[in-house]
Design a protein around this motif. Structure first.
Motif, short mmCIF file in Angstrom:
data_model
loop_
_atom_site.label_atom_id
_atom_site.label_comp_id
_atom_site.label_asym_id
_atom_site.label_seq_id
_atom_site.Cartn_x
_atom_site.Cartn_y
_atom_site.Cartn_z
N HIS A 10 21.79 35.06 31.10
CA HIS A 10 22.34 36.39 30.36
C HIS A 10 23.80 35.99 29.92
O HIS A 10 24.19 36.44 28.71
CB HIS A 10 22.12 37.85 31.20
CG HIS A 10 23.11 38.64 30.94
ND1 HIS A 10 22.90 39.45 29.92
CD2 HIS A 10 24.43 39.14 31.47
CE1 HIS A 10 23.87 40.28 29.67
NE2 HIS A 10 25.00 40.27 30.70
N ALA A 11 24.53 35.51 30.83
CA ALA A 11 26.02 35.22 30.66
C ALA A 11 26.28 33.75 31.32
O ALA A 11 25.70 33.36 32.22
CB ALA A 11 26.83 36.02 31.04
N SER B 132 35.23 34.89 37.29
CA SER B 132 34.79 35.82 36.23
C SER B 132 35.14 37.06 36.50
O SER B 132 35.35 37.66 37.68
CB SER B 132 33.09 35.56 36.29
OG SER B 132 32.85 34.33 35.52
N PRO B 133 35.14 37.86 35.50
CA PRO B 133 35.50 39.55 35.59
C PRO B 133 34.35 39.95 36.24
O PRO B 133 32.91 39.59 36.20
CB PRO B 133 35.80 40.02 34.24
CG PRO B 133 34.86 39.04 33.50
CD PRO B 133 34.94 37.48 34.08
N THR B 134 34.33 41.12 36.97
CA THR B 134 33.27 41.85 37.66
C THR B 134 32.63 42.65 36.26
O THR B 134 33.57 43.41 35.69
CB THR B 134 33.73 42.56 38.71
OG1 THR B 134 34.14 41.90 39.75
CG2 THR B 134 32.58 43.70 39.05
N CYS B 135 31.44 42.57 36.02
CA CYS B 135 30.77 43.17 35.06
C CYS B 135 30.05 44.44 35.56
O CYS B 135 29.15 44.41 36.24
CB CYS B 135 29.67 42.26 34.49
SG CYS B 135 28.91 43.02 32.78
N PHE C 28 23.05 45.48 31.41
CA PHE C 28 21.99 46.09 30.32
C PHE C 28 21.19 44.84 29.97
O PHE C 28 21.21 44.59 28.88
CB PHE C 28 22.98 46.42 29.29
CG PHE C 28 23.95 47.46 29.50
CD1 PHE C 28 23.66 48.77 29.41
CD2 PHE C 28 25.31 47.19 30.16
CE1 PHE C 28 24.68 49.77 29.66
CE2 PHE C 28 26.18 48.26 30.47
CZ PHE C 28 25.77 49.38 30.22
N HIS D 30 27.87 41.01 39.24
CA HIS D 30 27.31 42.06 38.09
C HIS D 30 26.29 42.97 38.87
O HIS D 30 25.78 42.82 39.82
CB HIS D 30 26.68 41.18 37.10
CG HIS D 30 27.38 40.30 36.37
ND1 HIS D 30 28.01 40.43 35.00
CD2 HIS D 30 28.20 39.09 36.74
CE1 HIS D 30 28.79 39.48 34.76
NE2 HIS D 30 28.77 38.57 35.62
#
Lengths: 142, 108
Positions: free
Chosen positions: B79-80, B99-102, B106, B35
């Motif tokens: 956060h996630a 996991s997806p790259t975020c 924010f 992230h």
């Protein structure tokens, strides 16, 4: 400072603590006004997603994955960008008792976040679920 | 997959999950490097918990159990959280997907 809990508590006590801490936090409680607002939102459209960014431009990989699953199944949904609305961002977590964004609601019922939607998609149960809810979808019975 | 040194938050999450679920298998991995957040930040986690506690429970119920166990951290530092909560009878050593790259970082 982080403190390790050495004593094992019962899950119901933890659940109670979770609810208590949510409601007892200074600004953390959900006011009736905000609860009604969110309740109205999730009942206004058949499928509602609270996400970071929009469905045209997701700002977070998890929100994007939810969109991809729904798009894959041809499910139309209404999106709400929590990045531009702090009240929604914190309010939905208390409303659903679910601590993360994105969040998916179908016919007013909280369904889950990114993990659960992907799990339902991979297990093949999402079409049955959507049919059961009367939501048109690509692999549904029509 | 190389294992980086485990940070304090990951260690705490692991201890809590172990105490709550007595898992047959437990993985806690920090994914903050995927992230757009400061290096060394511990905010994004993936957990895989295999436990008898999940038998007979729907996936959303299993996730709620994990969320409840880690409620304090989810309300503050984390956060996630990506959760794979698997009943022991359905565990066959499967690996959790990446996991997806975020691209967004924010805050919380």
């Amino acid at each position: 400072m982080l403190r390790v809990l050495s004593r094992q508590a019962f899950s119901m006590v933890r659940a109670a603590n979770f609810s208590a801490s949510a409601s007892s936090a200074g600004g953390g409680g959900l006011s009736d006004e905000v609860r009604k607002r969110i309740d109205g939102i999730v009942k206004k459209d058949d499928v509602v997603v609270f996400m970071k960014g929009t469905q045209q431009e997701p700002a977070c990989g998890f929100s994007r994955n939810v969109k991809l699953v729904l798009d894959f199944h041809n499910v139309k949904f209404q999106d709400y960008n929590v990045l531009t609305d702090q009240e929604l961002r914190e309010g939905v977590k208390i409303f659903s008792e679910w601590p993360t964004i994105p969040q998916v609601y179908v016919k007013g019922e909280f369904v889950g976040g990114c993990d659960i939607l992907i799990s339902m998609h991979k297990d093949g149960e999402i079409s049955d679920f959507l049919d059961e809810k009367g939501i048109s979808n690509k692999y549904g019975k029509q | 997959m190389s294992t980086l040194s485990e940070g304090p938050v990951a260690r705490l999450l692991k201890e809590k999950l172990f105490a709550a679920f007595q898992p047959k298998h437990l993985e806690v991995e920090c994914e903050s490097h995927l992230h757009n957040v400061p290096k060394g930040a511990e905010k994004h986690f993936r957990v895989q918990v295999v436990s008898d506690e999940f038998e007979g429970k729907r996936v959303i119920e299993r996730h709620r159990l994990v969320n409840t166990c880690l409620a304090k951290e989810l309300a503050t530092t984390v956060h996630a959280l990506r959760i794979d909560a698997i009943p022991t009878s359905k565990w066959d050593g499967q690996k959790q997907e990446d996991s997806p790259t975020c691209r967004g970082g924010f805050g919380k």
